[in-house]
Design a protein around this motif. Structure first.
Motif, PDB file in Angstrom:
ATOM      1  N   UNK A 202       0.818  -1.350   0.008  1.00  0.00           N
ATOM      2  CA  UNK A 202      -0.092   0.006   0.019  1.00  0.00           C
ATOM      3  C   UNK A 202       0.736   1.149  -0.075  1.00  0.00           C
ATOM      4  N   UNK A 203       2.048   1.202   0.735  1.00  0.00           N
ATOM      5  CA  UNK A 203       2.947   2.428   0.687  1.00  0.00           C
ATOM      6  C   UNK A 203       3.150   3.163  -0.536  1.00  0.00           C
TER       7      UNK A 203
ATOM      8  N   UNK B 122       3.225   8.179  -3.772  1.00  0.00           N
ATOM      9  CA  UNK B 122       3.125   8.371  -5.383  1.00  0.00           C
ATOM     10  C   UNK B 122       1.792   9.387  -5.350  1.00  0.00           C
ATOM     11  N   UNK B 123       0.727   8.789  -4.902  1.00  0.00           N
ATOM     12  CA  UNK B 123      -0.512   9.795  -5.158  1.00  0.00           C
ATOM     13  C   UNK B 123      -0.257  10.987  -4.380  1.00  0.00           C
ATOM     14  N   UNK B 124       0.326  10.980  -3.163  1.00  0.00           N
ATOM     15  CA  UNK B 124       0.184  12.053  -2.198  1.00  0.00           C
ATOM     16  C   UNK B 124       1.308  13.030  -2.895  1.00  0.00           C
ATOM     17  N   UNK B 125       2.402  12.392  -3.467  1.00  0.00           N
ATOM     18  CA  UNK B 125       3.306  13.392  -4.129  1.00  0.00           C
ATOM     19  C   UNK B 125       2.651  14.204  -5.508  1.00  0.00           C
ATOM     20  N   UNK B 126       1.692  13.525  -6.001  1.00  0.00           N
ATOM     21  CA  UNK B 126       1.015  14.010  -7.283  1.00  0.00           C
ATOM     22  C   UNK B 126       0.180  14.974  -6.631  1.00  0.00           C
ATOM     23  N   UNK B 127      -0.704  14.810  -5.857  1.00  0.00           N
ATOM     24  CA  UNK B 127      -1.645  15.928  -5.036  1.00  0.00           C
ATOM     25  C   UNK B 127      -0.711  16.944  -4.767  1.00  0.00           C
TER      26      UNK B 127
ATOM     27  N   UNK C 279       0.234  13.446   1.965  1.00  0.00           N
ATOM     28  CA  UNK C 279       0.208  11.795   2.214  1.00  0.00           C
ATOM     29  C   UNK C 279      -0.803  11.190   2.686  1.00  0.00           C
ATOM     30  N   UNK C 280      -1.613  11.932   3.407  1.00  0.00           N
ATOM     31  CA  UNK C 280      -2.955  11.558   3.861  1.00  0.00           C
ATOM     32  C   UNK C 280      -3.724  11.333   2.816  1.00  0.00           C
TER      33      UNK C 280
END
Length: 177
Positions: free
Chosen positions: A129-130, A135-140, A166-167
């Motif tokens: 999961x990490x 990756x999604x947190x960095x993109x956002x 990150x959340x």
């Protein structure tokens, strides 16, 4: 209003996670760890936004909680624990490398608390999961920063808390399944 939206999204993510893991609940070590990380990230997110810090005491509490949960549930389900150990190690190595290198390359503009939190994320979320959550947190975070820079709401020298991204990345990863 924003807080309510985030809370609703995190509850939806938790429900999606529960279904994805076969509706086992807290008897399942993986679900327990993923749930605790979601709850913990909400706390870390709020303290990072309000105080611009990831408290070491809270990080230690979550580290000890991890050890206790792993020990207690690992004794009952030793096979499940041994199956998860390589993935836990992979998650910690991934976060240690990514955030450790990021910390050094950013000339310490990234907080050390973010690095420590990422290691906890690697423990709790495992390699499964990490990677997606980070990756999604960095993109956002990148999209947010570009928008704010273009609107002249931020400059390149402004500091923004990273834990909320990150959340959000964690919520996205849970929603995806």
């Amino acid at each position: 209003m924003r807080e309510k939206a985030v809370l609703i999204l995190s509850e939806a993510a938790l429900l999606r996670l529960w279904y994805a893991l076969g509706m086992k609940g807290f008897g399942d070590l993986r679900f327990t760890l993923l749930y605790l990380m979601l709850a913990g990230m909400m706390t870390f997110c709020m303290t990072d936004v309000w105080e611009q810090v990831v408290p070491n005491k809270l990080l230690l509490i979550f580290l000890f909680t991890f050890v206790i949960v792993l020990g207690a549930q690992g004794l009952r389900e030793l096979e499940e624990l041994t199956d998860m150990l390589p993935s836990i190690l992979l998650g910690v190595i991934f976060c240690g490398l990514c955030f450790g290198i990021g910390y050094l390359l950013s000339r310490k503009t990234m907080g050390a608390g973010d690095v420590k939190l990422s290691l906890l994320m690697g423990l709790y979320l495992t390699g499964e999961y990490v990677v997606g959550a980070v990756v999604y947190g960095c993109i956002v975070g990148a999209v947010y920063s570009v928008i704010q820079l273009s609107r002249k709401k931020l400059t390149r020298k402004d500091m923004i808390p990273f834990v909320p991204f990150l959340y959000i990345g964690l919520i996205i990863r849970y929603l995806i399944g």
